[in-house]
Design a protein around this motif. Structure first.
Motif, PDB file in Angstrom:
ATOM      1  N   ASP A 141     -11.911  20.224  -1.916  1.00 21.58           N
ATOM      2  CA  ASP A 141     -11.848  21.377  -2.820  1.00 21.58           C
ATOM      3  C   ASP A 141     -10.899  22.447  -2.306  1.00 21.58           C
ATOM      4  O   ASP A 141     -10.395  23.263  -3.096  1.00 21.58           O
ATOM      5  N   ALA A 142     -10.682  22.480  -0.993  1.00 22.93           N
ATOM      6  CA  ALA A 142      -9.715  23.424  -0.422  1.00 22.93           C
ATOM      7  C   ALA A 142      -8.341  22.754  -0.411  1.00 22.93           C
ATOM      8  O   ALA A 142      -7.546  22.936  -1.331  1.00 22.93           O
ATOM      9  N   TRP A 143      -8.045  21.984   0.618  1.00 28.01           N
ATOM     10  CA  TRP A 143      -6.800  21.212   0.617  1.00 28.01           C
ATOM     11  C   TRP A 143      -6.930  20.037   1.574  1.00 28.01           C
ATOM     12  O   TRP A 143      -7.655  20.096   2.561  1.00 28.01           O
ATOM     13  N   VAL A 144      -6.246  18.958   1.228  1.00 30.50           N
ATOM     14  CA  VAL A 144      -6.205  17.778   2.079  1.00 30.50           C
ATOM     15  C   VAL A 144      -5.285  18.075   3.255  1.00 30.50           C
ATOM     16  O   VAL A 144      -4.195  18.634   3.084  1.00 30.50           O
ATOM     17  N   ASN A 145      -5.740  17.709   4.436  1.00 29.62           N
ATOM     18  CA  ASN A 145      -4.998  18.015   5.647  1.00 29.62           C
ATOM     19  C   ASN A 145      -3.616  17.372   5.641  1.00 29.62           C
ATOM     20  O   ASN A 145      -3.436  16.265   5.125  1.00 29.62           O
ATOM     21  N   TYR A 146      -2.634  18.068   6.215  1.00 29.95           N
ATOM     22  CA  TYR A 146      -1.287  17.513   6.315  1.00 29.95           C
ATOM     23  C   TYR A 146      -1.084  16.752   7.621  1.00 29.95           C
ATOM     24  O   TYR A 146       0.041  16.472   8.018  1.00 29.95           O
ATOM     25  N   THR A 147      -2.170  16.431   8.289  1.00 32.93           N
ATOM     26  CA  THR A 147      -2.137  15.506   9.412  1.00 32.93           C
ATOM     27  C   THR A 147      -3.391  14.643   9.315  1.00 32.93           C
ATOM     28  O   THR A 147      -4.170  14.794   8.388  1.00 32.93           O
ATOM     29  N   PHE A 148      -3.580  13.709  10.237  1.00 34.31           N
ATOM     30  CA  PHE A 148      -4.691  12.746  10.185  1.00 34.31           C
ATOM     31  C   PHE A 148      -4.582  11.849   8.952  1.00 34.31           C
ATOM     32  O   PHE A 148      -5.531  11.687   8.196  1.00 34.31           O
ATOM     33  N   ASN A 149      -3.424  11.246   8.750  1.00 34.83           N
ATOM     34  CA  ASN A 149      -3.225  10.409   7.572  1.00 34.83           C
ATOM     35  C   ASN A 149      -2.700   9.013   7.912  1.00 34.83           C
ATOM     36  O   ASN A 149      -2.176   8.325   7.038  1.00 34.83           O
ATOM     37  N   GLN A 150      -2.848   8.589   9.151  1.00 33.84           N
ATOM     38  CA  GLN A 150      -2.367   7.254   9.508  1.00 33.84           C
ATOM     39  C   GLN A 150      -3.140   6.179   8.753  1.00 33.84           C
ATOM     40  O   GLN A 150      -4.342   6.293   8.532  1.00 33.84           O
ATOM     41  N   PHE A 151      -2.430   5.117   8.372  1.00 32.36           N
ATOM     42  CA  PHE A 151      -3.060   3.997   7.679  1.00 32.36           C
ATOM     43  C   PHE A 151      -2.152   2.783   7.796  1.00 32.36           C
ATOM     44  O   PHE A 151      -0.974   2.907   8.149  1.00 32.36           O
ATOM     45  N   GLY A 152      -2.685   1.617   7.495  1.00 35.08           N
ATOM     46  CA  GLY A 152      -1.859   0.418   7.527  1.00 35.08           C
ATOM     47  C   GLY A 152      -2.685  -0.838   7.416  1.00 35.08           C
ATOM     48  O   GLY A 152      -3.920  -0.816   7.369  1.00 35.08           O
TER      49      GLY A 152
ATOM     50  N   LEU B 281       0.850  -1.187   0.000  1.00 39.69           N
ATOM     51  CA  LEU B 281       0.000   0.000   0.000  1.00 39.69           C
ATOM     52  C   LEU B 281       0.889   1.241   0.000  1.00 39.69           C
ATOM     53  O   LEU B 281       1.918   1.274   0.682  1.00 39.69           O
ATOM     54  N   VAL B 282       0.488   2.248  -0.756  1.00 36.46           N
ATOM     55  CA  VAL B 282       1.171   3.536  -0.701  1.00 36.46           C
ATOM     56  C   VAL B 282       0.126   4.617  -0.497  1.00 36.46           C
ATOM     57  O   VAL B 282      -1.024   4.487  -0.921  1.00 36.46           O
ATOM     58  N   MET B 283       0.520   5.674   0.193  1.00 32.98           N
ATOM     59  CA  MET B 283      -0.331   6.848   0.316  1.00 32.98           C
ATOM     60  C   MET B 283       0.299   7.962  -0.505  1.00 32.98           C
ATOM     61  O   MET B 283       1.446   8.350  -0.262  1.00 32.98           O
ATOM     62  N   LEU B 284      -0.455   8.436  -1.464  1.00 34.14           N
ATOM     63  CA  LEU B 284       0.026   9.462  -2.380  1.00 34.14           C
ATOM     64  C   LEU B 284      -0.811  10.721  -2.231  1.00 34.14           C
ATOM     65  O   LEU B 284      -1.988  10.656  -1.882  1.00 34.14           O
ATOM     66  N   GLU B 285      -0.188  11.855  -2.512  1.00 39.39           N
ATOM     67  CA  GLU B 285      -0.919  13.115  -2.535  1.00 39.39           C
ATOM     68  C   GLU B 285      -0.591  13.856  -3.815  1.00 39.39           C
ATOM     69  O   GLU B 285       0.502  13.722  -4.378  1.00 39.39           O
ATOM     70  N   ALA B 286      -1.562  14.616  -4.288  1.00 43.09           N
ATOM     71  CA  ALA B 286      -1.326  15.470  -5.448  1.00 43.09           C
ATOM     72  C   ALA B 286      -0.546  16.701  -5.021  1.00 43.09           C
ATOM     73  O   ALA B 286      -0.783  17.256  -3.942  1.00 43.09           O
ATOM     74  N   VAL B 287       0.387  17.117  -5.835  1.00 44.15           N
ATOM     75  CA  VAL B 287       1.165  18.315  -5.527  1.00 44.15           C
ATOM     76  C   VAL B 287       0.269  19.541  -5.448  1.00 44.15           C
ATOM     77  O   VAL B 287       0.583  20.510  -4.754  1.00 44.15           O
ATOM     78  N   ASP B 288      -0.897  19.487  -6.115  1.00 39.81           N
ATOM     79  CA  ASP B 288      -1.843  20.611  -6.029  1.00 39.81           C
ATOM     80  C   ASP B 288      -2.636  20.620  -4.732  1.00 39.81           C
ATOM     81  O   ASP B 288      -3.480  21.489  -4.508  1.00 39.81           O
ATOM     82  N   ASN B 289      -2.406  19.624  -3.855  1.00 43.27           N
ATOM     83  CA  ASN B 289      -2.968  19.568  -2.500  1.00 43.27           C
ATOM     84  C   ASN B 289      -4.452  19.215  -2.433  1.00 43.27           C
ATOM     85  O   ASN B 289      -5.043  19.275  -1.350  1.00 43.27           O
ATOM     86  N   LYS B 290      -5.066  18.795  -3.517  1.00 39.57           N
ATOM     87  CA  LYS B 290      -6.515  18.578  -3.515  1.00 39.57           C
ATOM     88  C   LYS B 290      -6.915  17.117  -3.328  1.00 39.57           C
ATOM     89  O   LYS B 290      -8.102  16.834  -3.125  1.00 39.57           O
ATOM     90  N   ASP B 291      -5.991  16.201  -3.418  1.00 38.97           N
ATOM     91  CA  ASP B 291      -6.329  14.785  -3.325  1.00 38.97           C
ATOM     92  C   ASP B 291      -5.280  14.004  -2.552  1.00 38.97           C
ATOM     93  O   ASP B 291      -4.082  14.318  -2.614  1.00 38.97           O
ATOM     94  N   ARG B 292      -5.780  12.973  -1.866  1.00 39.60           N
ATOM     95  CA  ARG B 292      -4.920  11.997  -1.194  1.00 39.60           C
ATOM     96  C   ARG B 292      -5.476  10.618  -1.524  1.00 39.60           C
ATOM     97  O   ARG B 292      -6.678  10.383  -1.422  1.00 39.60           O
ATOM     98  N   TRP B 293      -4.599   9.726  -1.931  1.00 42.57           N
ATOM     99  CA  TRP B 293      -5.018   8.371  -2.283  1.00 42.57           C
ATOM    100  C   TRP B 293      -4.305   7.337  -1.436  1.00 42.57           C
ATOM    101  O   TRP B 293      -3.105   7.471  -1.147  1.00 42.57           O
ATOM    102  N   ILE B 294      -5.024   6.307  -1.028  1.00 46.29           N
ATOM    103  CA  ILE B 294      -4.406   5.067  -0.575  1.00 46.29           C
ATOM    104  C   ILE B 294      -4.565   4.099  -1.736  1.00 46.29           C
ATOM    105  O   ILE B 294      -5.683   3.859  -2.218  1.00 46.29           O
ATOM    106  N   ALA B 295      -3.464   3.568  -2.223  1.00 36.05           N
ATOM    107  CA  ALA B 295      -3.502   2.700  -3.397  1.00 36.05           C
ATOM    108  C   ALA B 295      -2.688   1.448  -3.148  1.00 36.05           C
ATOM    109  O   ALA B 295      -1.644   1.489  -2.481  1.00 36.05           O
TER     110      ALA B 295
END
Length: 828
Positions: free
Chosen positions: A422-433, A390-404
């Motif tokens: 539509d604003a920006w994906v938070n830079y915290t609250f991203n734990q996963f596993g 699994l990888v967690m990716l974010e768009a450089v434009d800050n609008k999307d975060r994917w777990i893939a």
């Protein structure tokens, strides 16, 4: 020489405040009662009376007088003791301590024993019998049953990313190479040697007419060529058949560099993240002058780039099959929305402002591995035992975060979860596993409007394990993979406790009852919690609690001088919004001897916290401990003090966070206006005698308030303030305002320097010359702007040796003397 730590006052400055003072009652361990009142006429408690008034010299002294507190605490491997740091008085070094959970005192760890100390960050073998960790750049392995520790490497070049393979052997990364240690034989094998260069061409047959003629006519030339070709073929065959050879070198081209690498648990696959080689986030002109260089000259100190110039190209992922020596480029087409024009409306608005039109186009977006600002995990998560990734990716434009998930055979991505904002994906609250060795995954997401915990089962369906208008973070999977532990502010936005949820049933238990704030760590055996907890007037101490048991205080390092003083605990109140949003939580301090019927109304000060996305109106001890004491001093001088968690602050959900999108400084000032109105109605404040101050983002808000609402405050002090967001860094600013080339409207709307003509009230600007976060240049540019606008009502103070967070007590003292003088002159 032994360094002594003292749990008492550490200077004459602290001794001045201990005589005959009784502390306020603290309700840290009382049951928590949710605040359900809808009334905004708040009955405020009478503040305590301090028999010894505070002074700025006391408040701004070296904070050791408050106590040399335990920090960075974590569990020992046996779950029977803990480790933590304490920094001796006026020492630049931190000592390591160990304390049994049943002991009253901690013992310092000797320097020659530090290598064998249980480490917070380490990895367990598949059978959970061994733990590998890195200390001072080298690998150590501990036998958990016996406690024996063995050093595995001894290098000057540090290693990274050590892990156990499913075979029981170890792998680690050193530079751009991956090595495997066969623990039974002691053999060290290089699994992957990555060269960021083009592959050597080898022996090439003649191609041009002249070369072919040379080989045809000159026998010696042809013989040498054939001999070289034979040697090369032999070497290649030998390397393929001789089992003693290391794996072939990988040549990945000279256009990129390695950003991150991670190897699969079986040791077959290596994921590599690449970034353009020519990308340099810092230009030659990104320097900060140090006017007090050690040699007497001006030193040009390298500093960060500005968002207006930092154009990040994103990352590219490849998978290397180390067995078959096959490279697979990972394609992004498997990500939902990978080519959407998510900035179309922003670009259209900016084009229209210039009299132009914008035609939306689709193209692959730039991506990178998720850059969470709070986690210690990686954005790359391998399954415990299988070749699944699994990888967690974010768009450089800050609008999307994917777990893939990554198909390791084909290099394709499969979207497991997409979080769009539509604003920006938070830079915290991203734990996963992964949930243990199962096929299920867990993750945090703000999709409901609040950070909540989800699990996606083997059937591909996601289930919310938590629901509500509260924030979940600090997720920990139990050792048996049956429960997820987490922290949340369910009862009150400013009160945090620990909970756990059973993954199979969704049954939730509250494990702590604390009226304040806390952080936790689950013991390795899953039976106890280590808690770093505070309340309004009690700094952080360490506690332990067995699951289902009671709090037990482990440390008591707060000094008697601080603990015995009659501090006023701020009261957390709800300020109604006049702008149709939710209540604004705020801390309120009242003057000593407060009387709502007093003939003369009180002056007041509003403090603006920094960071923007930060929570300060909570029930714990404030990270702004100097300001906490300063506010107590102001109350002793007859002021009402308020600090607000204005819109954009942390702890209140997604909508509160993103209310400042493309419009920083406007919603927050609206909230400050509501704060002044609340104080007038509830704490007998004269609205013509209110000032404001704050540092960093708080300094920015001070500017925006004085420039755009000149009648709101009678004076303001801006410390280390942002004056132009185009000059701030890219990771923070591009989230909220996009980038200046795409969205100049947002920058002009949100930058104080664009509104400086509105200044009408006294302003104090204070900056550290060595501030590598908010540059001193920010203040220099604004000062020149105010001079050219012929504004006479501002003053400046500079601090030649200070970075963003001041270090010298003398600088803190000078800064707050000026703030206090400003308020005394303008508000009384």
């Amino acid at each position: 020489m032994t360094r002594l730590l003292r749990n008492t006052a550490l200077s004459a400055l602290s001794l001045a405040i201990i005589s005959g003072c009784s502390a306020t009652a603290d309700t840290s361990n009382t049951p928590i009662v949710p605040n359900t009142s809808s009334s905004y006429t708040v009955p405020l408690a009478t503040p305590p009376k301090a028999e010894q008034s505070l002074t700025l010299n006391q408040i701004m002294a070296n904070p050791d007088w408050m106590g040399v507190l335990a920090k960075n605490a974590y569990w020992a491997d046996d779950s029977q003791s803990i480790y933590f740091n304490r920094q001796a008085h006026q020492s630049p070094l931190r000592d390591v301590y160990q304390q049994s959970v049943s002991a009253a005192q901690a013992n310092i760890v000797k320097l020659n024993e530090l290598h064998s100390v249980d480490q917070k960050y380490g990895v367990l073998s598949i059978d959970k019998a061994q733990k590998a960790y890195i200390y001072q750049g080298n690998i150590f392995v501990k036998q958990l049953a016996s406690g024996d520790v063995k050093q595995i490497t001894r290098f000057n070049t540090p290693v990274a990313d050590v892990k156990f393979l499913t075979t029981g052997d170890l792998v680690y990364v050193q530079g751009n190479s991956v090595f495997k240690i066969h623990l039974k034989s002691g053999l060290t094998e290089q699994l992957a040697d990555i060269q960021m260069a083009n592959a050597p061409k080898g022996v090439i047959d003649p191609e041009s007419y002249i070369a072919k003629q040379q080989h045809r006519l000159i026998e010696y030339v042809a013989l040498q060529h054939n001999n070289n070709k034979t040697r090369a073929e032999y070497a290649e065959e030998l390397a393929a058949q001789d089992p003693t050879f290391a794996a072939k070198t990988w040549y990945l081209g000279d256009d990129e560099s390695v950003s991150e690498m991670s190897i699969s648990p079986g040791g077959r696959y290596l994921l590599v993240s690449l970034v353009e080689k020519d990308y340099n986030w810092r230009a030659e002109h990104d320097i900060m002058p140090n006017y007090l260089g050690k040699d007497g000259y001006v030193d040009a100190v390298p500093s960060r780039a500005r968002v207006a110039e930092d154009s990040y190209p994103g990352q590219r992922l490849v998978v290397l099959d180390l067995v078959d020596h096959i490279k697979k480029d990972i394609t992004i087409e498997g990500l939902d929305g990978f080519d959407e024009d998510v900035l179309a409306s922003v670009k259209s608005e900016n084009a229209e402002a210039k009299g132009e039109s914008y035609k939306s186009e689709t193209s692959p977006r730039l991506l990178q591995l998720m850059q969470d600002w709070t986690w210690s995990q990686s954005a790359i998560q391998w399954h415990e035992t299988e070749n699944k990734l699994l990888v967690m990716l974010e768009a450089v434009d800050n609008k999307d975060r994917w777990i893939a998930s990554v198909d390791l055979e084909t290099g394709k991505l499969v979207t497991e979860h997409r979080l769009h904002d539509d604003a920006w994906v938070n830079y915290t609250f991203n734990q996963f596993g992964w949930v243990g060795s199962s096929e299920s995954i867990y993750y945090l997401s703000e999709e409901s409007g609040y950070s909540q915990l989800y699990v996606k089962g083997e059937n591909g369906k996601s289930t919310a394990l938590t629901k509500g208008e509260y924030v979940v973070d600090q997720v920990t999977l139990s050792p048996d993979a049956t429960h997820l532990y987490y922290r949340a502010n369910k009862d009150h936005p400013g009160t945090y406790n620990v909970y756990r949820v059973e993954i199979s049933s969704g049954k939730t238990e509250q494990l702590t009852q604390w009226n304040g704030t806390l952080d936790y760590e689950l013991s390795p055996n899953g039976k106890s919690l280590l808690l770093t907890a505070s309340s309004a007037i009690k700094p952080n101490e360490l506690y332990v609690q067995e699951i289902g048991g009671e709090f037990t205080q482990l440390t008591n390092y707060t000094s008697k001088a601080f603990a015995d003083y009659a501090w006023q605990a701020p009261q957390v109140v709800k300020v109604p919004s006049s702008h149709g949003v939710k209540d604004i939580y705020a801390r309120v301090y009242l003057p000593q001897g407060y009387d709502a019927n007093n003939a003369e109304k009180y002056p007041a000060v509003i403090f603006n916290h920094g960071a923007g996305y930060l929570q300060n109106a909570h029930n714990g001890f404030s990270g702004y401990f100097r300001e906490f004491m300063f506010h107590n001093m102001l109350t002793q001088q007859g002021y009402v003090v308020m600090d607000m968690d204005y819109r954009g602050s942390k702890g209140y959900g997604r909508d509160w966070r993103t209310a400042v999108y493309r419009n920083m400084g406007t919603p927050e000032v609206e909230d400050l206006k509501d704060g002044v109105s609340w104080m007038a109605s509830n704490s007998h404040v004269d609205t013509a005698k209110v000032g404001t101050y704050g540092g960093s983002y708080g300094g920015f808000l001070t500017f925006m308030a004085l420039f755009n609402e000149p009648e709101l405050f009678q004076a303001g002090a801006a410390l280390r303030p942002v004056t132009d967001w185009a000059h701030y860094n890219a990771p923070y600013t591009s989230n909220i305002l996009n980038t200046p080339d795409v969205d100049p409207i947002a920058y002009e709307r949100s930058s104080p320097i664009e509104h400086a003509q509105g200044l009408e009230k006294p302003l104090l600007i204070m900056s550290g010359v060595l501030d590598d976060n908010v540059f001193f240049q920010d203040s220099v540019r604004l000062v020149q702007r105010l001079i050219e606008l012929e504004k006479p009502m501002f003053e400046t103070a500079i601090y030649p040796v200070e970075p963003h967070g001041f270090r010298q007590p003398s600088s803190w003292l000078d800064e707050y003397r000026r703030i206090y003088k400003l308020f005394e002159q303008e508000l009384k």
